[in-house]
Design a protein around this motif. Structure first.
Motif, PDB file in Angstrom:
ATOM      1  N   VAL A 192       1.112  -1.058  -0.248  1.00 54.82           N
ATOM      2  CA  VAL A 192      -0.414  -0.382   0.219  1.00 54.82           C
ATOM      3  C   VAL A 192       0.693   1.738  -0.269  1.00 54.82           C
ATOM      4  N   ARG A 193       2.290   1.194   0.185  1.00 54.84           N
ATOM      5  CA  ARG A 193       3.293   2.107   0.811  1.00 54.84           C
ATOM      6  C   ARG A 193       3.403   2.694  -0.729  1.00 54.84           C
ATOM      7  N   ALA A 194       3.022   2.031  -2.047  1.00 52.94           N
ATOM      8  CA  ALA A 194       3.351   2.939  -3.938  1.00 52.94           C
ATOM      9  C   ALA A 194       2.105   3.246  -4.082  1.00 52.94           C
ATOM     10  N   VAL A 195       0.716   2.740  -3.401  1.00 52.16           N
ATOM     11  CA  VAL A 195      -0.608   2.905  -3.529  1.00 52.16           C
ATOM     12  C   VAL A 195      -0.440   4.661  -3.090  1.00 52.16           C
ATOM     13  N   PHE A 196      -0.364   4.902  -1.943  1.00 51.06           N
ATOM     14  CA  PHE A 196      -0.165   5.826  -1.171  1.00 51.06           C
ATOM     15  C   PHE A 196       0.511   7.049  -1.749  1.00 51.06           C
ATOM     16  N   ASP A 197       1.684   6.564  -2.452  1.00 44.66           N
ATOM     17  CA  ASP A 197       2.382   7.819  -3.489  1.00 44.66           C
ATOM     18  C   ASP A 197       2.062   7.533  -4.282  1.00 44.66           C
ATOM     19  N   GLU A 198       1.675   7.505  -4.814  1.00 48.35           N
ATOM     20  CA  GLU A 198       1.105   7.515  -6.315  1.00 48.35           C
ATOM     21  C   GLU A 198      -0.345   8.210  -6.509  1.00 48.35           C
ATOM     22  N   LYS A 199      -1.132   7.649  -5.378  1.00 45.69           N
ATOM     23  CA  LYS A 199      -2.227   8.118  -5.655  1.00 45.69           C
ATOM     24  C   LYS A 199      -3.041   9.626  -4.874  1.00 45.69           C
ATOM     25  N   VAL A 200      -2.173   9.515  -3.623  1.00 40.15           N
ATOM     26  CA  VAL A 200      -2.047   9.847  -2.899  1.00 40.15           C
ATOM     27  C   VAL A 200      -1.215  11.905  -2.962  1.00 40.15           C
ATOM     28  N   LEU A 201       0.234  10.641  -2.717  1.00 39.73           N
ATOM     29  CA  LEU A 201       1.350  11.994  -3.019  1.00 39.73           C
ATOM     30  C   LEU A 201       1.204  12.698  -4.039  1.00 39.73           C
ATOM     31  N   GLY A 202       1.716  11.823  -5.464  1.00 40.84           N
ATOM     32  CA  GLY A 202       1.457  11.666  -6.775  1.00 40.84           C
ATOM     33  C   GLY A 202       2.504  12.369  -7.749  1.00 40.84           C
ATOM     34  N   ARG A 203       3.459  10.943  -6.898  1.00 48.27           N
ATOM     35  CA  ARG A 203       5.074  10.353  -7.062  1.00 48.27           C
ATOM     36  C   ARG A 203       4.880   9.694  -7.252  1.00 48.27           C
ATOM     37  N   SER A 204       6.432   8.821  -8.038  1.00 47.75           N
ATOM     38  CA  SER A 204       6.425   7.138  -7.545  1.00 47.75           C
ATOM     39  C   SER A 204       7.402   7.374  -6.209  1.00 47.75           C
ATOM     40  N   SER A 205       7.569   6.385  -6.272  1.00 48.53           N
ATOM     41  CA  SER A 205       8.104   5.948  -4.725  1.00 48.53           C
ATOM     42  C   SER A 205       9.610   6.484  -4.784  1.00 48.53           C
ATOM     43  N   SER A 206      10.147   6.770  -6.075  1.00 49.14           N
ATOM     44  CA  SER A 206      11.826   6.940  -6.277  1.00 49.14           C
ATOM     45  C   SER A 206      11.355   8.562  -5.820  1.00 49.14           C
ATOM     46  N   GLN A 207      10.405   9.010  -6.736  1.00 46.28           N
ATOM     47  CA  GLN A 207      10.150  10.641  -6.928  1.00 46.28           C
ATOM     48  C   GLN A 207      10.565  11.483  -5.108  1.00 46.28           C
ATOM     49  N   ILE A 208       9.328  10.031  -4.591  1.00 47.16           N
ATOM     50  CA  ILE A 208       9.547  10.926  -2.614  1.00 47.16           C
ATOM     51  C   ILE A 208      11.330  10.020  -2.799  1.00 47.16           C
ATOM     52  N   LYS A 209      11.248   9.328  -2.152  1.00 47.87           N
ATOM     53  CA  LYS A 209      12.870   9.372  -1.620  1.00 47.87           C
ATOM     54  C   LYS A 209      13.994   9.823  -2.507  1.00 47.87           C
ATOM     55  N   ALA A 210      14.176  10.728  -3.860  1.00 44.88           N
ATOM     56  CA  ALA A 210      14.869  11.749  -4.052  1.00 44.88           C
ATOM     57  C   ALA A 210      14.468  13.042  -3.188  1.00 44.88           C
ATOM     58  N   HIS A 211      13.047  13.426  -3.522  1.00 45.53           N
ATOM     59  CA  HIS A 211      12.566  14.298  -2.721  1.00 45.53           C
ATOM     60  C   HIS A 211      12.907  14.413  -0.984  1.00 45.53           C
ATOM     61  N   TRP A 212      13.254  13.319  -0.443  1.00 40.18           N
ATOM     62  CA  TRP A 212      13.545  13.373   1.007  1.00 40.18           C
ATOM     63  C   TRP A 212      15.092  13.224   1.031  1.00 40.18           C
ATOM     64  N   SER A 213      15.579  13.426   0.320  1.00 39.08           N
ATOM     65  CA  SER A 213      17.374  12.445   0.265  1.00 39.08           C
ATOM     66  C   SER A 213      18.005  14.486  -0.382  1.00 39.08           C
ATOM     67  N   LYS A 214      17.462  14.408  -0.346  1.00 36.11           N
ATOM     68  CA  LYS A 214      17.471  16.502  -1.044  1.00 36.11           C
ATOM     69  C   LYS A 214      17.524  16.890   0.336  1.00 36.11           C
ATOM     70  N   LEU A 215      16.557  16.403   1.071  1.00 33.00           N
ATOM     71  CA  LEU A 215      16.292  16.969   2.396  1.00 33.00           C
ATOM     72  C   LEU A 215      16.770  16.527   3.382  1.00 33.00           C
ATOM     73  N   LEU A 216      17.566  14.948   3.757  1.00 35.04           N
ATOM     74  CA  LEU A 216      17.947  14.783   4.579  1.00 35.04           C
ATOM     75  C   LEU A 216      19.619  14.887   4.824  1.00 35.04           C
ATOM     76  N   PHE A 217      20.008  15.277   3.172  1.00 32.95           N
ATOM     77  CA  PHE A 217      21.539  15.755   3.087  1.00 32.95           C
ATOM     78  C   PHE A 217      21.784  17.029   3.100  1.00 32.95           C
ATOM     79  N   THR A 218      21.274  17.855   3.503  1.00 29.96           N
ATOM     80  CA  THR A 218      21.064  19.304   3.764  1.00 29.96           C
ATOM     81  C   THR A 218      20.506  19.957   4.778  1.00 29.96           C
ATOM     82  N   GLY A 219      20.133  19.068   6.013  1.00 28.77           N
ATOM     83  CA  GLY A 219      20.378  19.543   6.892  1.00 28.77           C
ATOM     84  C   GLY A 219      18.242  20.020   7.044  1.00 28.77           C
ATOM     85  N   LYS A 220      17.771  20.054   5.832  1.00 25.80           N
ATOM     86  CA  LYS A 220      16.119  20.426   5.862  1.00 25.80           C
ATOM     87  C   LYS A 220      15.033  20.239   6.013  1.00 25.80           C
ATOM     88  N   GLY A 221      15.571  18.740   6.912  1.00 28.12           N
ATOM     89  CA  GLY A 221      14.261  17.811   7.151  1.00 28.12           C
ATOM     90  C   GLY A 221      15.064  16.203   7.325  1.00 28.12           C
TER      91      GLY A 221
END
Lengths: 137, 375
Positions: free
Chosen positions: A66-95
């Motif tokens: 259901v994680r993939a369903v949530f990522d795609e249907k609610v967040l509107g992004r693939s799981s890879s895109q969500i992971k890329a988004h969080w790696s931007k924040l995580l490795f730069t101290g923003k989140g």
């Protein structure tokens, strides 16, 4: 007859594969949330519920379907895109990405014990212990 | 500042040892990339005409400890193939969340020149094999200092205001030459606005830049010795005020992503020319595949006025003119590439870049491929 059984099984399988997801919060919460509100909470752009209280999102691990369903249907992004988004924040101290748990039951247990927690589960696993604020098929 | 970094490390190890009240995080990223130019004798971005795995391969490890009361400590170590995997502490800071919308960081952070600067080492976070080099050429990468992030909602936009201040000592590359450089009184104001598919980022940074190049110092001493002191002064970069301005726009809709960035750098009272860079890139997401095409351009006009009044008969004329002229850049490049998310934490990428140097009239083609991952 065997054709009918196959048809039923097939229908069930299809239903299983397309099972929706429900976003859940503690039953004491009275606000409603749009898909955009949920997206903002699960992508780190917002940290509070509409009533101003702190929101703590809880994620499911990638091996829960259901994680993939949530990522795609609610967040509107693939799981890879969500992971890329969080790696931007995580490795730069923003989140820091939401904590991940292994099962719907763990999400339910966390949500029912803490009004600040928001999670999501397979819609068929929703119980009376939690309040569904958004459902996506 | 060194003391601060040590304090951070000690603070961090204390955090590690007292597990009861600290939440420890360990994350990392890695890139393994190989490339070769396609024509005999061609060079581009340090690659030559035989396959090399060294230039852009790197591994980064990040340790974070969430202490109580919105305080956290983070350290990030990066080892690069281009530096024989000698690890460097790239980020080391304490972070304090003042409110849900206001966050303060202090320690070793990143100088946030460009849109992708902060996570430039985390290839997984973007689609290209590398960020466009015509724009991403300032490498005063680290800043020892402070930063403040303020997020808010403004007329339906998500606004992030980022203020930073600090100093830096390092070995930056200025106009293609590795020099000993330092920045004093560095500051930056970065403002990013996002709404639905649209994001705009405005950046202004400034500081007093000092750089010295031993090879150049010999030349300026010689000039002074024969009575050309003011000309020698022109060849210094000594507490020279430098300004950076950047504009970035992203449009992300219906699986199409358009990113463009325009930057300009000036060095006051210096022989280093004004530098202008631009790129535009279009990508299209199709399930796990994201093909993209990008165009980039760089334009630095040499400050020929520095030697305009020097008689051509002067013994040093050709060296001087050669030095000044060598700082001119006029190049453009096209890249065609693809990202393939073959795994939930890893992406395979391949990119072909065709670079055209209008000054030397050289064309170089570079093929690079590799894997970016996060863990």
């Amino acid at each position: 007859m065997s054709k009918l059984v196959s048809l039923i099984i097939l229908t069930l399988l299809t239903f299983q594969a397309q099972a929706g997801t429900s976003v859940i919060v503690h039953p004491s919460n009275s606000f409603s949330l749009t898909a955009d509100d949920v997206t903002r909470l699960f992508t780190g752009r917002s940290k509070t519920f509409p009533d101003g209280r702190t929101a703590v999102p809880v994620n499911l691990t990638e091996d829960v379907a259901v994680r993939a369903v949530f990522d795609e249907k609610v967040l509107g992004r693939s799981s890879s895109q969500i992971k890329a988004h969080w790696s931007k924040l995580l490795f730069t101290g923003k989140g820091t990405p939401p904590k991940e748990v292994d099962s719907d039951q763990e999400v339910i247990d966390l949500v029912k014990s803490n009004p600040n927690i928001i999670g999501y589960i397979s819609s068929e696993n929703a119980t009376g212990d939690v309040k569904v604020v958004l459902s996506v098929d | 500042m060194r003391l601060l970094i040590y304090t951070l490390i000690i603070g961090f190890s204390l955090g590690v040892s007292s597990k009861a009240n600290a939440d420890i995080r360990f994350n990392g990223f890695a890139s393994v990339k190989a490339g070769t130019t396609l024509g005999s004798g061609e060079t581009l971005y340090k690659y030559e005409d035989e396959l090399s795995w060294r230039h852009e391969t790197l591994v980064g490890l990040q340790f974070g400890a969430d202490l109580q009361q919105d305080l956290s400590v983070t350290a990030q170590l990066v080892g690069r193939g281009s530096e024989s995997y000698e690890t460097n502490l790239e980020w080391a800071y304490i972070s304090y969340r003042i409110t849900d919308n206001l966050k303060f960081n202090a320690g070793r952070i990143r100088t946030p020149f460009y849109k992708y600067t902060d996570f430039i080492d985390v290839g997984y976070a973007y689609d290209w094999v590398r960020v466009p080099q015509s724009v991403y050429n300032l490498n005063f990468t680290n800043l020892d200092g402070v930063s403040l992030y303020y997020t808010s909602q403004l007329m339906g936009f998500d606004s992030t205001l980022h203020l930073t201040a600090g100093s830096n000592d390092g070995r930056p590359e200025i106009a293609g030459r590795k020099v000993d450089g330092k920045v004093r009184g560095g500051y930056g104001i970065i403002w990013e606005l996002n709404r639905d598919f649209f994001t705009v980022r405005l950046a202004h940074l400034g500081g007093e830049l000092t750089a010295s190049d031993p090879e150049l110092n010999g030349f300026t001493e010689m000039l002074r010795g024969i009575g050309y002191a003011s000309l020698a002064d022109d060849l210094l970069l000594d507490d020279s005020h430098s300004d950076f301005n950047g504009l970035a726009v992203t449009l992300d809709k219906y699986d199409w992503v358009l990113v463009s960035e325009l930057t300009n750098v000036t060095f006051e009272n210096s022989f280093v020319p004004e530098q202008t860079g631009f790129y535009v890139s279009l990508g299209h997401r199709m399930e796990s595949f994201t093909p993209y095409i990008s165009y980039e351009k760089r334009d630095d006009s040499a400050k020929r006025e520095i030697y305009a009044d020097v008689p051509q008969t002067a013994p040093f004329y050709s060296d001087l003119a050669g030095l000044i002229d060598s700082l001119a850049v006029d190049r453009e490049a096209w890249s065609l590439g693809m990202r393939y998310d073959f795994h939930s934490s890893a992406a395979f990428k391949v990119q072909l870049t065709h670079s055209d140097n209008k000054i030397t009239n050289e064309q170089n083609q570079l093929l690079t491929f590799g894997i970016d991952l996060v863990f």
